[in-house]
Design an enzyme around this catalytic site. Structure first.
Site, PDB file in Angstrom:
ATOM      1  N   LYS A  49       0.734  -1.174   0.095  1.00 34.93           N
ATOM      2  CA  LYS A  49       0.093   0.212  -0.184  1.00 34.93           C
ATOM      3  C   LYS A  49       0.813   1.396  -0.052  1.00 34.93           C
ATOM      4  CE  LYS A  49      -3.988  -2.339   2.296  1.00 34.93           C
ATOM      5  NZ  LYS A  49      -4.671  -2.748   3.543  1.00 34.93           N
ATOM      6  N   GLN A  93      -4.494  -1.104   9.526  1.00 36.25           N
ATOM      7  CA  GLN A  93      -4.294  -2.483   8.919  1.00 36.25           C
ATOM      8  C   GLN A  93      -5.024  -3.619   9.992  1.00 36.25           C
ATOM      9  OE1 GLN A  93      -3.292  -3.317   5.833  1.00 36.25           O
ATOM     10  NE2 GLN A  93      -3.981  -5.534   6.268  1.00 36.25           N
ATOM     11  N   ASP A 116     -10.767   3.129   4.237  1.00 31.58           N
ATOM     12  CA  ASP A 116     -11.233   1.745   4.252  1.00 31.58           C
ATOM     13  C   ASP A 116     -12.770   1.617   3.968  1.00 31.58           C
ATOM     14  OD1 ASP A 116      -9.822  -0.411   3.752  1.00 31.58           O
ATOM     15  OD2 ASP A 116      -9.000  -0.358   5.865  1.00 31.58           O
TER      16      ASP A 116
END
Ligand code: NAD
Length: 279
Positions: A49, A93, A116
């Site tokens: 990422k 994460q 997200d």
């Protein structure tokens, strides 16, 4: 033989578009990924990422915290990022270590920076048919369908899997795109019959080769979200590719289908968040 939907190429095009749009901004969109602990798979995802965000010209940063980090300590880090005007996107994460309540952490992220799309405010917006920041993998699936020229409007779309990360948000996006949506899951009776009714079938289960060619309507579009490690070490999807490709009209491979779209959509979400915040 089904036509292949090339996720790798479609994702590369999206990344190039994001880079081109970012180059015209008077600021660098800022993305911060927070990693707690040293899970090997998570470390790889976070590195990918970070690299992808840097490659499109973002100001990308990874905050690595020890596995023993407490929930209040992590909340303090998030609060700092919420208040940092240079930060447009925050991604924590998952999974988090078991002593940290994932829900509390997700709730603490400023919804305007929640790239997200997991914050309850963003989940609610999607459920109400007014999507804002949307989870990356489901968004990637919708962009794949669009790029492949497949219009969900009026189509029978069946989603296998009801997770908060993939199945549920994807069903909401398909509904918003005017598909007739069925969600099937581990308790569904006669999964094969549900699959056979679908014009668009999306598998997000995590069981290698679950969907057989005989479960597929001739000409249907098959999107395989599953990523599973086969006994020989190779990556395989939830769809038995060899039998499915002979029946389907279009199909995504694994790897090289949905996978590359997830990071490309994260970059696009960060750009959207930056534009919404900074005008
Ligand atoms: P999950 O385990 O959270 O959810 C799986 C879902 O499948 C559950 O809702 C369950 O009801 C359903 N299910 C389980 N067994 C079933 C069965 N026999 N028949 C029908 N439904 C069944 O998983 P997830 O996070 O949604 O991920 C699903 C798959 O997608 C995994 O293989 C994962 O690795 C992959 N994934 C890929 C990406 C990507 O970038 N391509 C992103 C996220 C997840």
């Amino acid at each position: 033989m089904a036509r292949l939907i090339d996720g790798k190429a479609i994702a590369a095009t999206l990344r190039a578009e994001v880079a081109a749009r970012a180059a015209h901004l008077s600021y660098r969109p800022g993305l911060v990924v927070v990693l707690v602990g040293e899970d090997a798979a998570s470390s790889v995802y976070v590195r990918n990422k970070d690299r992808a965000a840097t490659a499109v010209g973002f100001d990308s940063r990874t905050i690595k915290l020890a596995a023993a980090t407490s929930e209040p300590e992590l909340l303090a880090v998030i609060e700092g990022l919420n208040n940092d005007q240079e930060v447009d996107g925050i991604l924590v994460q998952l999974p988090l270590p078991p002593h940290i309540a994932t829900e509390a952490i997700i709730r603490a992220i400023d919804p305007a920076k929640d790239v997200d799309g997991f914050h309850p405010e963003n989940v609610a917006a999607l459920a109400l048919g007014k999507p804002r920041l949307v989870p990356c993998t489901p968004r990637g699936v919708m962009l794949l369908l669009g790029a492949a020229g497949i219009d969900p409007r009026g189509a029978r779309a069946t989603v296998l899997g009801r997770s908060n990360i993939v199945g549920r948000p994807l069903a909401a996006l398909l509904l918003a795109a005017d598909a007739t949506v069925t969600i099937a899951h581990s308790r569904t009776r006669d999964l094969a019959a549900e699959c056979r009714r679908a014009d668009i079938l999306i598998a997000a289960v995590g069981r290698p080769g679950l969907v057989q060619g005989s479960w597929i309507a001739p000409g249907a579009t098959i999107i395989d979200v599953g990523i599973n490690r086969a006994p020989d070490g190779t990556l395989v999807g939830d769809v038995d590719f060899a039998s499915a490709i002979t029946v389907a009209g279009a199909i995504t491979p694994v790897p090289g289908g949905v996978g590359p779209m997830t990071i490309a959509c994260l970059l696009d979400n960060t750009l959207l968040a930056a534009a919404a915040r900074r005008g």
